[in-house]
Structure formats: C-alpha cells, structure tokens
Design a protein around this motif. Structure first.
Motif, short mmCIF file in Angstrom:
data_model
loop_
_atom_site.label_atom_id
_atom_site.label_comp_id
_atom_site.label_asym_id
_atom_site.label_seq_id
_atom_site.Cartn_x
_atom_site.Cartn_y
_atom_site.Cartn_z
N SER A 56 0.82 -1.21 0.00
CA SER A 56 0.00 0.00 0.00
C SER A 56 0.86 1.27 0.00
N THR A 57 2.18 1.12 0.09
CA THR A 57 3.10 2.26 0.05
C THR A 57 4.11 2.03 -1.07
N LYS A 58 4.86 3.08 -1.40
CA LYS A 58 5.88 2.94 -2.44
C LYS A 58 6.93 1.91 -2.03
N ALA A 59 7.34 1.96 -0.77
CA ALA A 59 8.32 0.98 -0.30
C ALA A 59 7.76 -0.43 -0.37
N GLY A 60 6.51 -0.59 0.00
CA GLY A 60 5.88 -1.89 -0.07
C GLY A 60 5.72 -2.40 -1.49
N VAL A 61 5.37 -1.48 -2.40
CA VAL A 61 5.27 -1.84 -3.82
C VAL A 61 6.60 -2.35 -4.33
N ASN A 62 7.67 -1.64 -4.02
CA ASN A 62 9.00 -2.05 -4.50
C ASN A 62 9.44 -3.38 -3.89
N LYS A 63 9.05 -3.62 -2.65
CA LYS A 63 9.34 -4.91 -2.02
C LYS A 63 8.60 -6.03 -2.75
N ALA A 64 7.32 -5.80 -3.05
CA ALA A 64 6.54 -6.79 -3.78
C ALA A 64 7.09 -7.00 -5.18
#
Length: 371
Positions: free
Chosen positions: A17-25
């Motif tokens: 749900s965040t940019k950091a989370g998107v990049n992790k996914a």
C-alpha cells in the motif's frame, strides 16, 4: 499447470500500500519470474519499480497487465486465510489474484509455441492513477494490440469503462455574523446548490445503452467555513465525474462553467475505454471463457470505474478488464474464490495458446458484476 493459490497468498502477505511496499513486492515478483526462467526487465520511474516479461512471437502483442499496489489496510488484512473456498486478505481480489494467475500463466507458456507475442506487465500505481506505472510503460513503447487488465470482474469481460473527470470548484460567498445569516451569502449552501444544478445539466442526463445508464457524479469533498459565528464566505467543492465513453470532458467542463461564477479547475482527466464487442480478440477470449468454465455464454459489459487499459487506447490498443470472482475489494472483508482463480488461469492459457473464436456473446448493462 502451476497452482496460483500459493503465489497469491505470498503476494497478499506483502503490504504493497506504500511505495516501499510496492517495491518490495516487485522485488519478490522479479525473483519469482527469474526462478521460472522467464526474461524480466525492471524499469524505474519516480522511485517506482515495474516489471516487463515477454514470451512468444508474432505480428500481434497481447498484454497481461496487473497492478501489485493495494489500498491501505489493517495489519491483519495482510495475513491471508482460507474459509469455505475463499481467500481473504487485502488485494486478494483487487488484484493480486489476477496477477498471480497471470504470472503462473507466463511460467506455463514459457517455451510453448504461441500465435502471438505475450507481454506481462506488473505495475506499481494503478490505485493512484497509473501515471508512473502503466502510463510510463506505454510511453516507453511497451504497447499491445489487445490488453487484459486482471481486475476483479467475476469472470465477465468488461469491454468498456467510463472516463474520469475530477474537478475542483472554488466558490465565493459573502461573510456576515452567524446570528444574521440573511445578511450574507453562505458559500457552503451556494456550493451545494451548484452540485444539485450540475446533476440536471444535459451531460448528466445522457445514456449509453446497453453498457451504461448514465454518467455518475460524486460529491467527493466539501470544505468551507472557519468558525461557528460567521457565515462562510468561501467553499471548495470537489467532484468525481465518471463520464460516458462517447462524452467530451471539455463539453462537460463548458456546461459546468456556464452555471457558476466559481473557479473551476481540472484535477484529473482520464480517457474511457471503448473496445468493441465484435473485436476478434474479445471474441477469442470469450470463446476460451466458455470452453474452460460452465458458462453457456460470455457476458460483455461496461465498468463504472477506470483502469490502466485507458493508457493503451491512444496508440490503438484494445483493452478489457477480465478477472476472477471476488467481492468487497477495498473493504474490510476482501476475498476471492479459489476455484475461480484457477479457472481464470485456465482461460488465459487457452486463449493465449489458441486465439480462435466461434463463441456467442451477449452485451449487458453496467454494474452486473459489482460486489
């Protein structure tokens, strides 16, 4: 055929749900695709990562477009669980189920002779407009003749979608003492009266059967007033207008500006999707849908909401939304039916391997599959 359910659960566990989370996914997906022997290109735009993987060859390109981002959710929503044949969790329907099936489809078809080139796009920001993800990919030349966005459609094929026109209107009134409101001109009341008048404008009365009844006009924000004992002299109103595929956003703005002395500004203007029911790719997908399910015929319909397919249309791409059966996306009990995810994957594989059509389809009004 690889089972998409374990992959789906892994994707749900990543809070994207965040940019950091998107990049992790995205890093997880890149590793997964590499492990399957698929070619992967990673692109970065405005800090967002995105992935492109292509297989097959031919004069036509089919794009499988899936977004990895989700809206925010409680901590527990990122712990998937299964109950009565359904998987619950944030993004289970919107749209990690569709994406998991697309990824497994690419792995299944890698090295198999195909009648066309197939490109998987994993994008980072559909929920916030798609400008940094799909729009960027399209501008970089990653385009297709037929695009499947794996949004939740309950196995219907959404061939059209409304356009998006979001406007902000600044309205001025006249201040006065709160005990003598008749001596002022309440900007909040003025804004609400304007909203009611907009609902009666010609564009708001138009219809587009059989796909749509009318455009939708949502009063999204109303901000005005400072203290109790003062007639508010200004108000900001925001509208989310989902206009019909053949309507003109500039004409809608002209009509709104014609009935207000307020300042009207455009926040977002996104294009509609207008794929035709007799498009041969649509017909072929419908044929595979019938072949791989218990459905007697495929149903084509129009979506009220927007999707990333819009970015391909100005380059001649024909886009649809097509995804598994799920409900309550963006809600507290978002879920997807496990059997439908597997069926969806089977449909994609059949369509991409065969690409032929002799199917009967039916068009219906918008909203049939909304949960």
């Amino acid at each position: 055929m690889g089972d998409p359910i374990p992959l789906l659960k892994d994707l749900i566990r990543i809070d994207s749900s965040t940019k950091a989370g998107v990049n992790k996914a995205m890093a997880f997906c890149e590793e997964w695709l590499n492990d399957k022997g698929l070619p992967v290109e990673r692109l970065v735009n405005n800090g967002y990562s995105m992935l492109v993987s292509s297989i097959g060859s031919g004069s036509n390109t089919i794009v499988l477009n899936g977004h990895i981002d989700v809206i925010e959710g409680s901590r527990s929503q990122f712990t998937p669980y299964t109950k009565e044949g359904k998987i619950y969790g944030r993004g289970s329907a919107d749209m990690k189920a569709g994406l998991a099936a697309m990824m497994e489809t690419m792995a299944e078809l890698n090295g198999v002779p195909l009648p066309w080139r197939v490109q998987l796009q994993i994008v980072p920001d559909e929920e916030t407009g798609g400008l940094y993800g799909t729009n960027y990919l399209v501008e970089q030349g990653h385009r297709g003749d037929f695009i499947i966005c794996g949004e939740p459609t309950n196995m219907g094929i959404a061939i059209q979608s409304k356009g998006v026109l979001q406007v902000d209107i600044h309205i001025k009134g006249e201040p006065a003492h709160g005990s003598r409101p008749w001596e002022g001109n309440n900007a909040i009341l003025k804004a609400h009266a304007l909203y009611e008048a907009i609902l009666e404008l010609p564009f708001a009365q138009e219809v587009a059967p059989p796909m749509f009844k009318e455009p939708s006009i949502n009063l999204a924000k109303l901000q005005g007033g400072t203290v109790y004992n003062k007639v508010p002299d200004r108000c900001d109103m925001s509208l989310d207008i989902r206009y019909l595929p053949d309507q003109s956003p500039s004409e809608i703005l002209r009509q709104i500006k014609g009935i207000t002395d307020g300042v009207v500004r455009t926040h977002i203007c996104n294009s509609p999707v207008k794929t035709k029911a007799d498009n041969p790719f649509v017909q072929a997908l419908a044929d595979s849908l019938v072949a791989q399910t218990q459905l007697e015929k495929a149903t084509l319909y129009g979506q009220h909401g927007s999707n990333d397919g819009q970015f391909f249309t100005k380059y001649g791409g024909n886009a649809v939304e097509f995804g598994p059966v799920g409900y309550d996306w963006h809600g507290d009990n978002e879920m997807v039916y496990t059997d439908s995810v597997r069926q969806y994957q089977a449909v994609l594989i059949d369509f991409l391997k065969n690409g032929q059509s002799d199917c009967v389809v039916t068009a219906t009004a918008s909203g049939l599959f909304e949960g």
